[in-house]
Each structure stands twice: as structure tokens, then as C-alpha cells.
Design a protein around this motif. Structure first.
Motif, mmCIF file in Angstrom:
data_model
loop_
_atom_site.group_PDB
_atom_site.id
_atom_site.type_symbol
_atom_site.label_atom_id
_atom_site.label_comp_id
_atom_site.label_asym_id
_atom_site.label_seq_id
_atom_site.Cartn_x
_atom_site.Cartn_y
_atom_site.Cartn_z
ATOM 1 N N VAL A 22 -5.232 -19.989 -0.230
ATOM 2 C CA VAL A 22 -5.765 -18.641 -0.572
ATOM 3 C C VAL A 22 -4.963 -17.996 -1.441
ATOM 4 O O VAL A 22 -5.007 -17.089 -2.535
ATOM 5 N N GLU A 23 -3.512 -17.548 -0.585
ATOM 6 C CA GLU A 23 -2.707 -16.793 -1.104
ATOM 7 C C GLU A 23 -2.185 -17.187 -2.502
ATOM 8 O O GLU A 23 -1.759 -16.407 -3.415
ATOM 9 N N LYS A 24 -2.092 -18.558 -2.654
ATOM 10 C CA LYS A 24 -1.502 -18.978 -3.912
ATOM 11 C C LYS A 24 -2.380 -18.910 -5.147
ATOM 12 O O LYS A 24 -2.212 -18.543 -6.085
ATOM 13 N N SER A 25 -3.738 -19.180 -4.773
ATOM 14 C CA SER A 25 -4.807 -19.143 -5.776
ATOM 15 C C SER A 25 -4.824 -17.553 -6.241
ATOM 16 O O SER A 25 -5.246 -17.377 -7.202
ATOM 17 N N LEU A 26 -4.838 -16.587 -5.423
ATOM 18 C CA LEU A 26 -4.837 -15.151 -5.483
ATOM 19 C C LEU A 26 -3.931 -14.483 -5.834
ATOM 20 O O LEU A 26 -3.729 -12.953 -5.766
ATOM 21 N N LYS A 27 -2.470 -15.018 -6.113
ATOM 22 C CA LYS A 27 -1.298 -14.206 -6.366
ATOM 23 C C LYS A 27 -1.055 -13.194 -7.413
ATOM 24 O O LYS A 27 -0.653 -12.333 -7.208
ATOM 25 N N ASP A 28 -2.237 -13.391 -8.464
ATOM 26 C CA ASP A 28 -2.384 -12.183 -9.579
ATOM 27 C C ASP A 28 -3.489 -11.188 -9.265
ATOM 28 O O ASP A 28 -3.526 -10.400 -10.003
ATOM 29 N N TYR A 29 -3.908 -11.295 -8.039
ATOM 30 C CA TYR A 29 -5.138 -10.503 -7.714
ATOM 31 C C TYR A 29 -4.683 -9.570 -6.350
ATOM 32 O O TYR A 29 -4.232 -10.005 -5.623
ATOM 33 N N SER A 30 -5.495 -8.276 -6.429
ATOM 34 C CA SER A 30 -5.450 -7.399 -5.235
ATOM 35 C C SER A 30 -6.617 -8.104 -4.117
ATOM 36 O O SER A 30 -7.761 -8.151 -4.715
ATOM 37 N N TYR A 31 -6.228 -8.361 -3.185
ATOM 38 C CA TYR A 31 -7.459 -8.976 -2.401
ATOM 39 C C TYR A 31 -7.228 -8.855 -0.901
ATOM 40 O O TYR A 31 -6.295 -8.261 -0.325
ATOM 41 N N GLU A 32 -8.133 -8.911 -0.141
ATOM 42 C CA GLU A 32 -8.140 -9.096 1.469
ATOM 43 C C GLU A 32 -8.849 -10.126 1.900
ATOM 44 O O GLU A 32 -9.818 -10.658 1.348
ATOM 45 N N ILE A 33 -8.315 -10.906 3.058
ATOM 46 C CA ILE A 33 -9.219 -11.937 3.643
ATOM 47 C C ILE A 33 -9.689 -11.375 4.890
ATOM 48 O O ILE A 33 -8.787 -10.953 5.658
ATOM 49 N N ILE A 34 -11.148 -11.486 5.161
ATOM 50 C CA ILE A 34 -11.747 -11.145 6.245
ATOM 51 C C ILE A 34 -12.133 -12.348 7.029
ATOM 52 O O ILE A 34 -13.201 -13.166 6.605
ATOM 53 N N PHE A 35 -11.536 -12.707 8.028
ATOM 54 C CA PHE A 35 -11.799 -13.714 8.863
ATOM 55 C C PHE A 35 -13.022 -13.214 10.048
ATOM 56 O O PHE A 35 -12.562 -12.334 10.800
ATOM 57 N N VAL A 36 -14.340 -13.827 9.911
ATOM 58 C CA VAL A 36 -15.156 -13.317 11.043
ATOM 59 C C VAL A 36 -15.170 -14.556 11.940
ATOM 60 O O VAL A 36 -15.693 -15.489 11.435
ATOM 61 N N ASP A 37 -14.701 -14.504 13.186
ATOM 62 C CA ASP A 37 -14.377 -15.688 13.879
ATOM 63 C C ASP A 37 -15.187 -15.560 15.239
ATOM 64 O O ASP A 37 -15.365 -14.301 16.066
ATOM 65 N N PHE A 50 -1.293 -14.546 12.067
ATOM 66 C CA PHE A 50 -1.158 -14.227 10.488
ATOM 67 C C PHE A 50 -1.394 -12.836 10.389
ATOM 68 O O PHE A 50 -0.910 -12.157 9.397
ATOM 69 N N ALA A 51 -2.547 -12.292 10.766
ATOM 70 C CA ALA A 51 -2.839 -10.757 10.519
ATOM 71 C C ALA A 51 -1.833 -9.902 10.930
ATOM 72 O O ALA A 51 -1.662 -8.804 10.235
ATOM 73 N N CYS A 52 -1.004 -10.064 12.011
ATOM 74 C CA CYS A 52 -0.072 -9.321 12.310
ATOM 75 C C CYS A 52 1.173 -9.419 11.043
ATOM 76 O O CYS A 52 1.777 -8.302 11.238
ATOM 77 N N GLY A 53 1.421 -10.343 10.528
ATOM 78 C CA GLY A 53 2.334 -10.352 9.548
ATOM 79 C C GLY A 53 1.950 -10.152 8.180
ATOM 80 O O GLY A 53 2.829 -10.042 7.232
ATOM 81 N N ASP A 54 0.723 -9.794 7.967
ATOM 82 C CA ASP A 54 0.200 -9.669 6.672
ATOM 83 C C ASP A 54 -1.063 -8.718 6.632
ATOM 84 O O ASP A 54 -2.022 -9.013 7.246
ATOM 85 N N GLN A 55 -1.090 -7.439 6.049
ATOM 86 C CA GLN A 55 -1.895 -6.546 6.364
ATOM 87 C C GLN A 55 -3.208 -6.805 5.468
ATOM 88 O O GLN A 55 -4.347 -6.385 5.533
ATOM 89 N N ARG A 56 -3.171 -7.744 4.590
ATOM 90 C CA ARG A 56 -4.200 -8.313 3.752
ATOM 91 C C ARG A 56 -5.454 -9.135 4.493
ATOM 92 O O ARG A 56 -6.332 -9.370 4.038
ATOM 93 N N ILE A 57 -4.659 -9.715 5.634
ATOM 94 C CA ILE A 57 -5.689 -10.412 6.584
ATOM 95 C C ILE A 57 -6.093 -9.606 7.627
ATOM 96 O O ILE A 57 -5.290 -9.010 8.527
ATOM 97 N N LYS A 58 -7.434 -9.856 7.806
ATOM 98 C CA LYS A 58 -8.281 -8.977 8.961
ATOM 99 C C LYS A 58 -8.846 -9.958 9.672
ATOM 100 O O LYS A 58 -9.547 -11.032 9.288
ATOM 101 N N LEU A 59 -8.998 -9.793 11.052
ATOM 102 C CA LEU A 59 -9.518 -10.572 12.143
ATOM 103 C C LEU A 59 -10.776 -9.855 12.658
ATOM 104 O O LEU A 59 -10.463 -8.598 13.390
ATOM 105 N N ILE A 60 -11.920 -10.232 12.622
ATOM 106 C CA ILE A 60 -13.020 -9.682 13.413
ATOM 107 C C ILE A 60 -13.462 -10.793 14.217
ATOM 108 O O ILE A 60 -14.186 -11.690 13.993
ATOM 109 N N HIS A 61 -13.164 -10.703 15.496
ATOM 110 C CA HIS A 61 -13.740 -11.721 16.603
ATOM 111 C C HIS A 61 -14.909 -11.168 17.142
ATOM 112 O O HIS A 61 -14.855 -10.193 17.934
#
Length: 385
Positions: A22-37, A50-61
Motif C-alpha cells: 500500500v505504501e509503495k502504491s500510494l507514495k505520490d498521494y496523501s493518505y491514511e490507512i485505517i485498520f478495523v480489527d 506499525f501504527a506506532c512508527g507511522d502516524q498514517r496508520i490507525k488501528l481500531i480494535h
């Protein structure tokens, strides 16, 4: 900004590769990844790292909750972007097509649906049984619901849309295919399909089971109830069927009580009573939101004018039925019962569309068709819990 919602359930072996692609595919865009787990294994911990190291990744457990559709709704409620996308977490949806989907949105698309069934696409990732199940589900949906015919692949599970498509809409998280809900209940004009190849699952376990399939059927039934245009057609057909029974019953009663009455006279009386019944039932149920409920002189005139139109439409339907029967029986030598049935089908479509476009059209603007249920959340999506 793009908000990519990824529902996951016990996908610990796929998370690392998924995020990298996902990161490679969206490298030219502003984005966030929301995992609903909804996981009960190590998936939650892996995403959390991953979420701790990248603020674009969010976890909803979510604890003690399951269901792909409700997970997507949860992701939408927490999305910050003005563009929303959904994909599965099992790598069967290729992240590499996300830039193509973004380009379609940038060029004016409201809803982008990757399809396995247009040139360049493939469902090669499914075994023969799942292909059969998927095809059956698709065609059931397309046959019953008009909006689903706009796309060749409404069960694929990967899509992208502008947030305003679902702004203020009631989305009912039932079953596994939230895209169907959006296609029926959303506000959009430009739907674009792009081809994609459905990949083979290499790791993890498929979530498809009998319960999921039954949820799909239940979802179709629920959409039929909430989709005014689809509901109207089927209610109209039921009303028409009741009219046939009433016509036959009155015809039989007249024959028993008035044996000296001519056959043509009995047919005219029974047909007229059936038309009155059909009009009344259509007014009460098929077009219930525009019928008007006041009993006064003005309402009487409106109903009289509408009933006159309905009689003309019904008479035209009888003419169509007679012509179809005549052509099929006398020229093509088709069995008269099959010819009569074909005539009834053609007349039913004619009656429905003329009733929709002419008979019950005039007061439509004065009565609301949809009622908004529930309060808007921060994303503007109203979810029925």
C-alpha cells in the motif's frame, strides 16, 4: 486525502506485506490507512507496532464484534479524508490498482469499482465452488435490484468513492458486501469500473461460510425494502396479481348470481372492479408516499383525475397483451397459454412505467420519498446499529 479502510480478522501473516505494498502504491498521494480489527490472534499487536512508527496508520480494535460491513462503517466514521476506499486485508485485492482508482476520482468519477469481469480482469483467485457462489450472488442481486446492474462486479469488495456519496445516508451494516448498500442508497452519478485480477489467497483462512451467504440474501431483501424504485415494481406486480384473482372471483360470482348476464358484460364488470381494486392498493402501498391522505374536495378531484389516467393506462396494457397474444398465437404458432403469459409480462412492464411516469407523477414533489434515520456522525454517515 485518501482514507483507506481495511477490515481484518486474524490476518497476522498478511499485514506486513499489505502495508508495504500500500505504501509503495500510494507514495505520490496523501493518505491514511485505517485498520478495523476484530482479530483474536497476534494481528492486533502487529498492526499496533506499525501504527506506532507511522502516524498514517490507525488501528481500531473491536472486541466481541464481527462483520465486514459494520467494520467498514466504523472505518468511515473515523476517516479524515474526503476520498474513501475499501479493500480486504488478505492480499486478494491488489493494492497496486489504488493509483488507477485515484486517477479516476480525480477525473470526475464519484464511485470507482474494480471488476473481475471486464476486459483485463480475472477472478482466477477463486476455486470453482467459490466462482459458482460468487456468480449466483451477483446475478441474484442484479435480477432483483436495478442499481446493482450499473456494475459488473458489485460483490468484489474493493471500491473507492467521494465522501459526499454517502453523506447523510443511512447505511445498514448487514452482511458482507457494503458496496451493494452504497450502490443502492448512495448519491452518485458517475460510476467507473476498472479491471483487476483477483489474487489467490496464500496465507490465512477464507471467511466465506454458510452464515455469510445467508447474510447476503438477507441483505438483498433489506435493500429491496429500502429501495423505493425496486420496492415499487414488486409491490405493483403483487397488486396486479391480486387484481387477476379479484377479476376471476367477480366473474365467477356474477356467473352464479346472474346466469342470464352475457359473458362480455360479466367480463367488463369484473375487469372494472379489478381495476378499482388495483388503483386503490397501488395508491395505498405502491406509491404510498405521494398518495395524499386528506379527505376533501381537492383530494377527491386529484384521485378522480389519477384514477382516470390509471384506467387509460390499464386499457393500453390490455391492448398490448392482446396484440402480443395475437402475434405469438396466430403468426408464430406458440401455445396460447404461453402467448397469454408473454402478453401479461409485457403489459405489466407497460402499466408500471406509465403509472410511474404519468399516473402518480403530479404530486411527487410535494411528498418526501426518503426519511433520514439516525443522527449524523462526524463523517456524515448515519449507521443503523
Amino acid at each position: 486525502m485518501l482514507s483507506l479502510v481495511i477490515p481484518v480478522f486474524n490476518e497476522k501473516d498478511n499485514i506486513d506485506e499489505l502495508i508495504q505494498r500500500v505504501e509503495k502504491s500510494l507514495k505520490d498521494y496523501s493518505y491514511e490507512i485505517i485498520f478495523v480489527d476484530d482479530s483474536n490472534d497476534e494481528t492486533t499487536a502487529i498492526i499496533s507496532q506499525f501504527a506506532c512508527g507511522d502516524q498514517r496508520i490507525k488501528l481500531i480494535h473491536r472486541k466481541n464484534k464481527t462483520g465486514l460491513a459494520s467494520a467498514v462503517i466504523c472505518g468511515f466514521e473515523n476517516a479524515q479524508g474526503d476520498i474513501l476506499a475499501v479493500m480486504d486485508g488478505d492480499l486478494q485485492h491488489p493494492p497496486e490498482i489504488l493509483p488507477k482508482m485515484m486517477k479516476e476520482i480525480e477525473q470526475g468519477a464519484d464511485l470507482v469499482v474494480p471488476s473481475r469481469f471486464i476486459p483485463g480482469g480475472s477472478d482466477g483467485g477463486l476455486n470453482h465452488f467459490r466462482k459458482l457462489v460468487s456468480a449466483t450472488a451477483r446475478y441474484i442481486g442484479k435480477i432483483l435490484i436495478k442499481s446493482l446492474r450499473r456494475a459488473s462486479d458489485h460483490t468484489g469488495g474493493m471500491f473507492m468513492l467521494r465522501k459526499e456519496v454517502i453523506q447523510g445516508k443511512q447505511l445498514n451494516p448487514v452482511g458482507w458486501k457494503i458496496l451493494m448498500e452504497i450502490m443502492v442508497m448512495g448519491s452518485y452519478q458517475n460510476l467507473v469500473e476498472i479491471p483487476y485480477v483477483f489474487s489467490t489467497r496464500n496465507l490465512g483462512q477464507s471467511k466465506l461460510n454458510l452464515k455469510v451467504q445467508l447474510q447476503y440474501v438477507w441483505h438483498i431483501i433489506g435493500l429491496l425494502k429500502r429501495s423505493e424504485s425496486d420496492r415499487r415494481f414488486y409491490v405493483f406486480c403483487l397488486v396486479g396479481g391480486s387484481g387477476v384473482l379479484i377479476d376471476m372471483l367477480i366473474f365467477a360470482i356474477l356467473g352464479y348470481r346472474f346466469p342470464g348476464m352475457s359473458v362480455n358484460a360479466k367480463a367488463v364488470v369484473s375487469a372494472f372492479i379489478a381495476m378499482v381494486s388495483n388503483y386503490t392498493l397501488n395508491n395505498l402501498f405502491t406509491w404510498k408516499e405521494i398518495r395524499g391522505i386528506k379527505f376533501n374536495y381537492k383530494a377527491f378531484l386529484v384521485n378522480l383525475r389519477r384514477f382516470s389516467k390509471y384506467l387509460m393506462v390499464s386499457s393500453f396494457g390490455i391492448l398490448i397483451k392482446s396484440i402480443i397474444l395475437f402475434l405469438l398465437y396466430y403468426f408464430l404458432h406458440i401455445n396460447k397459454y404461453w402467448g397469454n403469459f408473454a402478453g401479461i409480462v409485457c403489459a405489466s412492464f407497460s402499466n408500471y412505467f406509465l403509472s410511474k411516469l404519468w399516473v402518480w407523477r403530479e404530486e411527487k414533489a410535494s411528498f418526501p420519498i426518503y426519511k433520514r434515520v439516525g443522527e449524523k456522525n462526524s463523517s456524515g454517515v448515519s449507521a443503523k446499529k
